[in-house]
Design a protein around this motif. Structure first.
Motif, PDB file in Angstrom:
ATOM      1  N   ALA A 254       0.828  -1.208   0.000  1.00 41.43           N
ATOM      2  CA  ALA A 254       0.000   0.000   0.000  1.00 41.43           C
ATOM      3  C   ALA A 254       0.864   1.261   0.000  1.00 41.43           C
ATOM      4  O   ALA A 254       0.472   2.287  -0.567  1.00 41.43           O
ATOM      5  CB  ALA A 254      -0.931   0.006   1.207  1.00 41.43           C
ATOM      6  N   VAL A 255       2.032   1.195   0.630  1.00 42.08           N
ATOM      7  CA  VAL A 255       2.958   2.334   0.641  1.00 42.08           C
ATOM      8  C   VAL A 255       3.974   2.205  -0.489  1.00 42.08           C
ATOM      9  O   VAL A 255       4.276   3.183  -1.185  1.00 42.08           O
ATOM     10  CB  VAL A 255       3.675   2.436   2.001  1.00 42.08           C
ATOM     11  N   VAL A 263      13.250   5.173   3.189  1.00 41.39           N
ATOM     12  CA  VAL A 263      12.312   6.071   3.876  1.00 41.39           C
ATOM     13  C   VAL A 263      12.779   7.515   3.779  1.00 41.39           C
ATOM     14  O   VAL A 263      11.982   8.432   3.539  1.00 41.39           O
ATOM     15  CB  VAL A 263      12.174   5.644   5.351  1.00 41.39           C
ATOM     16  N   ASP A 264      14.067   7.754   3.966  1.00 39.09           N
ATOM     17  CA  ASP A 264      14.589   9.124   3.922  1.00 39.09           C
ATOM     18  C   ASP A 264      14.406   9.730   2.534  1.00 39.09           C
ATOM     19  O   ASP A 264      14.057  10.915   2.408  1.00 39.09           O
ATOM     20  CB  ASP A 264      16.068   9.125   4.312  1.00 39.09           C
ATOM     21  N   GLU A 265      14.618   8.952   1.476  1.00 38.66           N
ATOM     22  CA  GLU A 265      14.409   9.451   0.113  1.00 38.66           C
ATOM     23  C   GLU A 265      12.937   9.768  -0.138  1.00 38.66           C
ATOM     24  O   GLU A 265      12.606  10.781  -0.756  1.00 38.66           O
ATOM     25  CB  GLU A 265      14.898   8.414  -0.898  1.00 38.66           C
ATOM     26  N   ALA A 266      12.059   8.909   0.364  1.00 38.53           N
ATOM     27  CA  ALA A 266      10.630   9.111   0.140  1.00 38.53           C
ATOM     28  C   ALA A 266      10.131  10.380   0.815  1.00 38.53           C
ATOM     29  O   ALA A 266       9.263  11.081   0.291  1.00 38.53           O
ATOM     30  CB  ALA A 266       9.848   7.904   0.636  1.00 38.53           C
ATOM     31  N   LEU A 267      10.691  10.708   1.994  1.00 37.24           N
ATOM     32  CA  LEU A 267      10.222  11.890   2.723  1.00 37.24           C
ATOM     33  C   LEU A 267      10.808  13.187   2.195  1.00 37.24           C
ATOM     34  O   LEU A 267      10.360  14.272   2.588  1.00 37.24           O
ATOM     35  CB  LEU A 267      10.543  11.730   4.212  1.00 37.24           C
ATOM     36  N   LEU A 268      11.812  13.106   1.322  1.00 33.94           N
ATOM     37  CA  LEU A 268      12.316  14.331   0.690  1.00 33.94           C
ATOM     38  C   LEU A 268      11.263  14.940  -0.219  1.00 33.94           C
ATOM     39  O   LEU A 268      11.174  16.162  -0.354  1.00 33.94           O
ATOM     40  CB  LEU A 268      13.595  14.023  -0.102  1.00 33.94           C
ATOM     41  N   ASP A 269      10.490  14.093  -0.869  1.00 34.25           N
ATOM     42  CA  ASP A 269       9.382  14.546  -1.719  1.00 34.25           C
ATOM     43  C   ASP A 269       8.159  13.726  -1.344  1.00 34.25           C
ATOM     44  O   ASP A 269       7.766  12.802  -2.055  1.00 34.25           O
ATOM     45  CB  ASP A 269       9.732  14.361  -3.200  1.00 34.25           C
ATOM     46  N   LEU A 280       5.508   6.576   6.932  1.00 36.17           N
ATOM     47  CA  LEU A 280       6.920   6.784   6.601  1.00 36.17           C
ATOM     48  C   LEU A 280       7.649   7.451   7.764  1.00 36.17           C
ATOM     49  O   LEU A 280       8.773   7.064   8.117  1.00 36.17           O
ATOM     50  CB  LEU A 280       7.047   7.635   5.338  1.00 36.17           C
ATOM     51  N   GLN A 281       7.023   8.459   8.371  1.00 38.62           N
ATOM     52  CA  GLN A 281       7.645   9.143   9.503  1.00 38.62           C
ATOM     53  C   GLN A 281       7.818   8.200  10.682  1.00 38.62           C
ATOM     54  O   GLN A 281       8.842   8.238  11.375  1.00 38.62           O
ATOM     55  CB  GLN A 281       6.789  10.346   9.906  1.00 38.62           C
ATOM     56  N   ALA A 282       6.817   7.342  10.917  1.00 36.37           N
ATOM     57  CA  ALA A 282       6.915   6.397  12.028  1.00 36.37           C
ATOM     58  C   ALA A 282       8.072   5.431  11.809  1.00 36.37           C
ATOM     59  O   ALA A 282       8.839   5.142  12.747  1.00 36.37           O
ATOM     60  CB  ALA A 282       5.602   5.637  12.178  1.00 36.37           C
ATOM     61  N   MET A 283       8.241   4.943  10.599  1.00 39.54           N
ATOM     62  CA  MET A 283       9.340   4.022  10.319  1.00 39.54           C
ATOM     63  C   MET A 283      10.683   4.736  10.431  1.00 39.54           C
ATOM     64  O   MET A 283      11.656   4.182  10.964  1.00 39.54           O
ATOM     65  CB  MET A 283       9.175   3.411   8.925  1.00 39.54           C
ATOM     66  N   ARG A 284      10.745   5.963   9.955  1.00 42.77           N
ATOM     67  CA  ARG A 284      12.004   6.714  10.036  1.00 42.77           C
ATOM     68  C   ARG A 284      12.411   6.952  11.491  1.00 42.77           C
ATOM     69  O   ARG A 284      13.580   6.793  11.861  1.00 42.77           O
ATOM     70  CB  ARG A 284      11.855   8.054   9.318  1.00 42.77           C
TER      71      ARG A 284
END
Length: 756
Positions: A254-255, A263-269, A280-284
């Motif tokens: 689903a993600v 995770v860090d790359e995904a949260l950049l955008d 994503l934030q919870a996993m990071r």
């Protein structure tokens, strides 16, 4: 050559589609259970009680020459078999006479090698039919959907393998017979299971994968995480690897289908999906992330918290119950030999008496004056049942309610009422703490892992011993601790008191955590609890009248209308949470469905000419917004702080949006509802309650059966009576009973609140 393929192993590939690691390992004959243990995983085990029950059920089927099974074959498949014979595969395939063939372990054809089966039951004749025997129960004509799905995949694998032995592929039918124990005993019952879709998937799998060859190194293969992974022996190894690499794939498809990489790359955008961002934030961060700023569930001051265990494979064999209304007054009931009917009934009778006493504490009522000045009574408060997880709630309110049916105590009717509220979105009468926590917090694990309370609490910074929360104990604990103790009251009590005390404590700690972290309650929570109070009022009236009954399966018109009710309540709950909670509304802003900004101008005197020439007051609002609003002109929006005000988008310019008021503030005495210049506002894509008519279609969808004449064809109130679940005597009688749990005047404050 592949030597260790089994129907269960191949069928597991359908539960985790796209997983290169599992597919390649299975295709080359690797034993996943052994590999997982070598990598530090726990050895897979099965409860000795489940194995014993399986043996008892199979012995029952074999008695009198499989007479009961042959009767089920005739009743459900329409085939009168000549008898039952122990046979070999060649004789079975050659036999054109309807007969039940009992085959021992077989090696069937499969690409790259063979498929090893423990045994098969095949009905011979011009067409072959497989018979699948399993020991999970069919209670009230319904079996566990997840287990039925797994069985259908295994049968499909066996059909594809059998067809490879036949010159006429179509001779082996996809219509199989699934045989299960009926209710809580060992009497067999059956249902036809057409596995044609699964057969098509297995056929594609058998031709699309490269079977056989040298087994690759497991770490060189790419895993794909999803909700089917908890049933895979390799889950622990794959999860640890993905966490170490910080791969988004750890959060499931689903993600991973939305973003990729780390995770860090995904949260950049970050994607325009708040739920994905939060996970994503919870996993990071390695810690849960708030989904809400307010509590959206009612938590009673004195709830009845219940945790418990039953023997594996026997939901009616209650081993122990631990329950009470405060952490300090818990009561532990234990059956030294739960397979003894008298012992477990003695336990259940004591629990039933305590449950009835708890329910009776809420007998107080208050007068409610309706708009027509008549006075009705509503319960001042309602009971609340809290369990550690939804599986325990379903066991208590569905299975045990059915098992207690016919007893002199009213506990069965009370549990059935708790069960009817359990399935309704927004109701707080029956609450599972795993559901409460996942509603308010996002974790960095699969949704399928969130059903385990200790795992869920660890993401919230709480340390809890990792023991089963019920209702089924750990199979290793069953064999190593419980089995030697059964029959000795002191030993059994000592064995169960530890894990149940942990489950009891974890449930209360979860309650305390939610109360402490979310002291502010959503505005609509009180309205939803009021509906629960009205439902409890009607339940008490039915109990007093002697008309309260226990759940039965819905079909036809009642099933259609109840599904409609679930859908409308789901929509209502989502809207109410967003209107109550700015963080939930943020999700609609991020996706572009809602609009926020600062009011720069308001024209309260703006008018439009109607087709008849009348002047209509239609104020205009100009909103300054930094975010681009991409919805088309004419989009309808509602003022979040007062959903009575509905506007349409008339112009979108850089940095601003022009809105025309259409409802809620088009009379001069209602202009005070308009926002002021300089005010920060949000316009939501929905308003207050919508009425969703429950008119019947001209023809019911096939899954609801054939519609019978309905005496209530007139439009019904959309808030249907969930007591339909608990009183199915006849379709027409149910329809007449529809709205009995609603306030006497739905939609009015005097009558108990607006319809959900």
């Amino acid at each position: 050559m592949v030597d260790s393929l089994t129907p269960r192993g191949v069928a597991g590939l359908l539960a985790t589609p796209g997983c290169e690691r599992r597919s390649r390992l299975v295709a080359t004959g690797v034993d996943l259970d052994s590999l997982a243990v070598s990598l530090g995983g726990e050895e897979v085990g099965q409860s000795p009680f489940a194995l014993a029950r399986s043996a008892q059920f199979e012995a029952r089927l074999k008695s009198q020459g499989y007479a009961e099974l042959r009767d089920l074959i005739q009743r459900h498949l329409g085939i009168e078999v000549a008898g039952a014979v122990a046979s070999d595969l060649a004789s079975c395939l050659a036999d054109r006479t309807p007969r039940l063939h009992i085959l021992g372990p077989q090696r069937l054809g499969w690409p790259g090698g063979g498929l090893e089966t423990d045994g098969l039951l095949v009905v011979s004749g011009e067409t072959l039919h497989l018979v699948g025997v399993r020991t999970y129960a069919m209670v009230g004509e319904v079996a566990d959907p997840a287990k039925v799905a797994a069985t259908s995949r295994e049968l499909a694998v066996e059909i594809v393998a059998l067809r490879s032995q036949l010159p006429e592929v179509g001779r082996c039918s996809t219509r199989t017979l699934l045989v299960l124990p009926k209710n809580f005993g060992l009497s067999p019952t059956a249902a036809v299971l057409d596995v044609a879709p699964q057969v098509a998937r297995v056929r594609a799998l058998s031709t699309g994968l490269e079977w056989g060859g040298e087994a690759p190194e497991w770490s060189e293969l790419r895993p794909k995480f999803g909700d089917g992974c908890p049933q895979c022996p390799m889950m622990g190894a794959c999860a640890g690897e993905l966490v170490e690499q910080r791969r988004v794939a750890r959060l499931g498809s689903a993600v991973a289908n939305v973003v990729g990489g780390t995770v860090d790359e995904a949260l950049l955008d970050p994607p325009p999906d708040l739920g994905v961002r939060q996970r994503l934030q919870a996993m990071r961060d390695g810690r849960s992330v708030r989904r809400t700023t307010r509590r959206h569930v009612h938590l009673h001051d004195r709830p009845l918290v219940v945790v418990g265990y039953h023997l594996a494979g026997e939901p009616a064999a209650v081993l122990a119950l631990h329950y009470g209304t405060s952490p300090e007054d818990g009561k532990l009931l234990v059956a030294a030999e739960p397979r003894d009917r008298e012992q477990r009934l003695a336990l259940l009778r004591e629990f039933a008496a305590d449950l009835s006493s708890y329910v009776e504490e809420f007998a107080a009522v208050e007068p409610i004056v309706r708009r027509d000045m008549t006075v009705v009574e509503c319960a001042v408060d309602a009971p609340q049942l809290i369990t550690p997880n939804s599986a325990t709630a379903q066991w208590l309110t569905d299975l045990l309610a059915r098992y207690l049916r016919g007893s002199e105590d009213l506990a069965a009717q009370h549990l059935s009422w708790f069960g009817s509220r359990r399935v309704l979105p927004g109701s707080s009468v029956t609450t599972a703490m795993t559901d409460v926590l996942t509603t308010h917090w996002a974790t960095g694990q699969l949704p399928a892992e969130d059903v385990h309370l200790p795992s869920l609490l660890s993401w919230l910074g709480e340390t809890v011993d990792d023991v089963p929360m019920g209702p089924i104990p750990d199979p290793h604990w069953d064999s190593g601790v419980l089995a030697p103790a059964l029959g000795a009251p002191g030993l059994v009590t000592a064995a169960v008191s530890g894990p149940l005390a942990t489950a009891w404590s974890a449930t209360w700690r979860s309650l305390g955590l939610v109360r402490a972290e979310l002291p502010e309650i959503g505005a609509h929570v009180g309205d939803r609890w009021e509906r629960d109070r009205w439902s409890f009022t009607r339940h008490r009236e039915r109990v007093a009248e002697g008309t309260a009954s226990v759940a039965a399966r819905l079909s036809g018109v009642p099933a259609f209308r109840f599904l409609h009710e679930l859908e409308t309540r789901t929509v209502a709950l989502e809207r109410q949470m967003a209107l109550d909670d700015p963080l939930v509304m943020t999700g609609y802003l991020i996706s572009g469905d809602a609009l926020s900004g600062t009011v720069s101008k308001v024209d309260r005197e703006h008018t439009l000419a109607s087709p008849t020439g009348r002047e209509l007051l239609r104020p205009r609002i100009w909103l300054h917004s930094d975010a681009e609003f991409g919805r088309p002109l004419g989009t309808q929006l509602w003022l979040a702080t007062d959903p009575r005000v509905m506007v349409t988008v008339t112009a979108v310019e850089p940095g601003g949006v022009e809105l025309l008021v259409q409802k809620g503030a088009v009379q001069r005495n209602a202009l005070g509802r308009l926002p002021q210049i300089g005010e920060e506002v949000v316009f939501a894509p929905f308003g207050g309650e919508d009425a969703f008519p429950s008119r019947l279609p001209e023809q019911l969808p096939w899954q609801f059966g054939t519609a019978s004449p309905d005496p209530a064809d007139a439009p019904a109130d959309p808030a249907a009576d969930e007591q339909q679940i608990t009183d199915v005597q006849a379709t027409t009688a149910q329809v007449r009973m529809r709205n009995r749990d609603l306030p006497p005047t739905p939609g009015t404050a005097e009558g108990g609140g607006a319809s959900e």
